[in-house]
Design a protein around this motif. Structure first.
Motif, PDB file in Angstrom:
ATOM      1  N   HIS A   1      16.905  73.732  35.153  1.00 18.29           N
ATOM      2  CA  HIS A   1      18.177  74.249  35.662  1.00 18.29           C
ATOM      3  C   HIS A   1      18.496  75.600  35.021  1.00 18.29           C
ATOM      4  O   HIS A   1      19.512  75.778  34.357  1.00 18.29           O
TER       5      HIS A   1
ATOM      6  N   HIS B   1      18.778  78.256  40.784  1.00 18.71           N
ATOM      7  CA  HIS B   1      18.014  77.004  40.853  1.00 18.71           C
ATOM      8  C   HIS B   1      18.690  75.999  41.759  1.00 18.71           C
ATOM      9  O   HIS B   1      19.870  76.126  42.091  1.00 18.71           O
TER      10      HIS B   1
ATOM     11  N   ASP C   1      19.771  72.008  42.471  1.00 21.51           N
ATOM     12  CA  ASP C   1      20.057  70.681  41.912  1.00 21.51           C
ATOM     13  C   ASP C   1      19.654  69.626  42.939  1.00 21.51           C
ATOM     14  O   ASP C   1      20.146  69.634  44.075  1.00 21.51           O
TER      15      ASP C   1
ATOM     16  N   HIS D   1      19.427  64.570  39.719  1.00 17.30           N
ATOM     17  CA  HIS D   1      20.025  65.271  38.578  1.00 17.30           C
ATOM     18  C   HIS D   1      21.277  64.543  38.087  1.00 17.30           C
ATOM     19  O   HIS D   1      21.614  64.617  36.908  1.00 17.30           O
TER      20      HIS D   1
HETATM   21 MN    MN Z   1      21.579  72.482  37.856  1.00 14.49          MN
END
Ligand code: MN
Length: 267
Positions: free
Chosen positions: A78, A82, A84, A88
């Motif tokens: 991260h 980026h 997610d 996550h």
């Molecule tokens: Mn993240």
């Protein structure tokens, strides 16, 4: 289609390729450069932080590799611009890791919502449901596969870690979303995901909301995705651009640095 059948003269992809070649459609890079200076989230004690990005030289046209140069890279998942993935967050723990995301969800219409004035006036500004409904009334409903991109102007701080994180003794002060808006986006819209210019998809003070970090909580729990640290959203129209989000397919990964490109038609 038979193997040797020529492509039809008119097709959507032929039109797109022609527009790209002719310059009627241009590609805007929304990605922050990735280096050891790229600002990343800093969690307070007692939580553990990710490693920043770094390059390690393995050879450089020398004894270790006379004709070639190459590096090892080290990075948290991260870091920088980026994506997610659902796993996550605790609410998405049974969901997809970054390698399992349907690639069709990573390409879609870009819908740009501009809250730069509000965020300039109040760094802790939170987008709420009425802001989203009002935008839909003016510009049309969010559609299946849309990527909502929230422009706050925060990318102007992206090369200054201190200003980008904007932290003081009370925590980080960066714009984001109310818990109600997060729930509504996750559960009441057919979008693929949400992109932001800040270091994370939640507001700097997201821990104080209920539930804590509601964008992570609701979006990732609903198989929707987040992208952070975008820049150049000011070069996109409110509607009409097409987004390409390209995280690495890290098997089991909770996210990945991503190249994020927008195809934009010249007005
Ligand atoms: Mn993240």
């Amino acid at each position: 289609m038979e193997p040797n059948t020529p492509a039809p003269a008119a097709s959507a992809l032929a039109d797109l390729a022609g527009a790209l070649a002719g310059g009627d459609v241009t590609v805007v890079d929304l990605t922050a450069p990735l280096s050891d200076r790229t600002p990343a989230l800093v969690l307070p004690e007692p939580f553990s932080n990710l490693e920043d990005f770094s390059l390690e030289e393995v050879s450089a046209y020398n004894e270790a590799g006379p004709f070639w140069k190459h590096h090892n890279i080290r990075t948290g998942e991260h870091i920088g611009t980026h994506l997610d993935a659902p796993v996550h967050w605790a609410t998405g723990r049974n969901g997809k890791n970054v390698a399992q995301i349907d690639p069709g969800r990573l390409v879609g219409r870009a819908v740009v919502l501009d809250f730069a004035a509000e965020a300039a006036a109040e760094p802790d500004f939170l987008i709420d449901i009425p802001d989203l409904l009002s935008w839909q009334q003016s510009h049309g409903d969010f559609q299946t596969g849309d990527w909502l991109l929230f422009r706050t102007g925060w990318d102007r701080y992206a090369d200054d870690r201190t200003a980008f994180l904007n932290a003081d003794e009370t925590g980080s002060h960066t714009p984001g979303f109310t818990a109600e808006a997060a729930r509504w986006l996750a559960e009441e819209t057919p979008i693929s995901g949400v992109g932001v210019e800040t270091v994370g998809i939640d507001a700097g003070r997201g821990a104080e909301l209920d539930p804590p970090f509601p964008m992570h909580h609701f979006l990732l729990g609903a198989d929707k995705y987040g992208i952070t640290s975008l820049r150049h959203l000011d070069r996109l129209p409110r509607r009409g651009a097409v987004l390409v989000v390209a995280p690495l397919p890290i098997v089991g990964g909770t996210g990945s640095p991503a190249r994020v490109l927008a195809m934009v038609e010249d007005a």
